[in-house]
Design a protein around this motif. Structure first.
Motif, mmCIF file in Angstrom:
data_model
loop_
_atom_site.group_PDB
_atom_site.id
_atom_site.type_symbol
_atom_site.label_atom_id
_atom_site.label_comp_id
_atom_site.label_asym_id
_atom_site.label_seq_id
_atom_site.Cartn_x
_atom_site.Cartn_y
_atom_site.Cartn_z
ATOM 1 N N TYR A 217 0.838 -1.204 0.000
ATOM 2 C CA TYR A 217 0.000 0.000 0.000
ATOM 3 C C TYR A 217 0.877 1.259 0.000
ATOM 4 C CZ TYR A 217 -3.055 3.669 1.788
ATOM 5 O OH TYR A 217 -3.721 4.846 1.972
ATOM 6 N N GLN A 218 1.921 1.246 0.802
ATOM 7 C CA GLN A 218 2.828 2.392 0.893
ATOM 8 C C GLN A 218 3.498 2.657 -0.456
ATOM 9 O OE1 GLN A 218 3.214 4.431 3.380
ATOM 10 N NE2 GLN A 218 5.024 5.539 2.754
ATOM 11 N N THR B 275 0.788 4.001 -2.998
ATOM 12 C CA THR B 275 0.398 5.395 -2.755
ATOM 13 C C THR B 275 1.542 6.361 -3.052
ATOM 14 O OG1 THR B 275 0.937 5.220 -0.389
ATOM 15 C CG2 THR B 275 -1.363 4.844 -1.040
ATOM 16 N N ARG B 276 2.759 5.936 -2.822
ATOM 17 C CA ARG B 276 3.897 6.826 -3.046
ATOM 18 C C ARG B 276 4.183 6.998 -4.530
ATOM 19 N NH1 ARG B 276 8.789 5.341 0.279
ATOM 20 N NH2 ARG B 276 7.611 6.422 1.876
ATOM 21 N N PHE C 293 0.142 7.467 -6.733
ATOM 22 C CA PHE C 293 -0.646 8.648 -6.375
ATOM 23 C C PHE C 293 0.201 9.811 -5.877
ATOM 24 C CE2 PHE C 293 -3.493 4.980 -5.586
ATOM 25 C CZ PHE C 293 -4.373 5.212 -6.622
ATOM 26 N N ASP C 294 1.512 9.625 -5.806
ATOM 27 C CA ASP C 294 2.447 10.657 -5.362
ATOM 28 C C ASP C 294 2.092 11.180 -3.960
ATOM 29 O OD1 ASP C 294 4.817 11.954 -5.815
ATOM 30 O OD2 ASP C 294 3.862 13.726 -6.730
ATOM 31 N N GLU C 295 1.579 10.308 -3.135
ATOM 32 C CA GLU C 295 1.238 10.611 -1.737
ATOM 33 C C GLU C 295 1.956 9.599 -0.858
ATOM 34 O OE1 GLU C 295 -0.865 12.929 -0.281
ATOM 35 O OE2 GLU C 295 -1.009 13.905 -2.225
ATOM 36 N N SER C 296 2.138 9.968 0.388
ATOM 37 C CA SER C 296 2.795 9.060 1.320
ATOM 38 C C SER C 296 1.912 8.886 2.553
ATOM 39 C CB SER C 296 4.157 9.625 1.722
ATOM 40 O OG SER C 296 4.809 8.738 2.587
ATOM 41 N N SER C 297 1.785 7.667 3.015
ATOM 42 C CA SER C 297 0.976 7.370 4.186
ATOM 43 C C SER C 297 1.886 7.114 5.382
ATOM 44 C CB SER C 297 0.097 6.144 3.931
ATOM 45 O OG SER C 297 -0.540 5.749 5.124
ATOM 46 N N SER D 248 0.788 3.878 7.554
ATOM 47 C CA SER D 248 1.202 2.550 7.103
ATOM 48 C C SER D 248 2.703 2.345 7.303
ATOM 49 C CB SER D 248 0.814 2.330 5.643
ATOM 50 O OG SER D 248 1.468 3.250 4.797
#
Length: 175
Positions: free
Chosen positions: A32-33, A36-37, A40-44, A47
């Motif tokens: 998942y990490q 998303t990274r 989607f260019d996002e970081s959680s 997680s």
């Protein structure tokens, strides 16, 4: 001895399945990490932190599991040459030291740290840090049980003529 062996088998299965579950959850979290990274260019942060804590838990439970199976690192150069009576003494002394360590450091010290950290919340997960630290006394309890089991098994094997060094066969000769 049969009752202890049955309890050990249950303990082995509990730790085994716990490690499998932790590894499965870690795999999902890290996947998942990565998605998303990079997609989607996002970081959680949640997680990532949770995967780190689960990794520590897996190492703790895995080390208890490996100790219970007696698959840990063991240098047997001297033990291979010992007669059964001396080998029994070494096994008992080794496990008495482990009982002291697991009782003092892991159980007692781990319980103190766990209780002290219950008032402190993790910044990302918003759960008490004591929940994360509780792996220490839990693994200490497993290691304590395994050390006691190892002493009982060594005494039982010695009484029944089964205690031999790792590098000997059934006749007692070095392989």
């Amino acid at each position: 001895m049969q009752a202890l062996t049955s309890i050990k088998r249950v303990a082995d299965k509990v730790i085994e399945w716990l490690c499998i579950a932790i590894l499965a959850v870690m795999t999902i979290l890290v996947t998942y990490q990565v998605v998303t990274r990079y997609v989607f260019d996002e970081s959680s942060a949640i997680s990532e932190i949770l995967a780190q804590y689960l990794f520590v838990w897996m190492v703790m439970f895995g080390s208890a599991y490996v100790f219970g199976l007696k698959e840990h690192l063991d240098i047997t150069v001297l033990k291979d040459k010992m007669p059964p009576a001396l080998l029994l003494i070494v096994e008992i002394l080794t496990n008495v030291v482990l009982v002291a360590f697991s009782t003092g450091v892991l159980l007692y010290g781990g319980a103190l740290v766990t209780n002290q950290q219950m008032g402190t919340a993790d910044a990302a997960l918003q759960i008490p840090m004591g929940v994360i630290y509780c792996a220490i006394p839990v693994c200490g309890a497993f290691i304590l049980f395994y050390a006691i089991y190892n002493v009982c098994k060594a005494v039982y094997d010695y009484k029944n003529g089964l205690l031999r060094a790792a590098g000997t066969d059934d006749a007692g000769t070095t392989m």
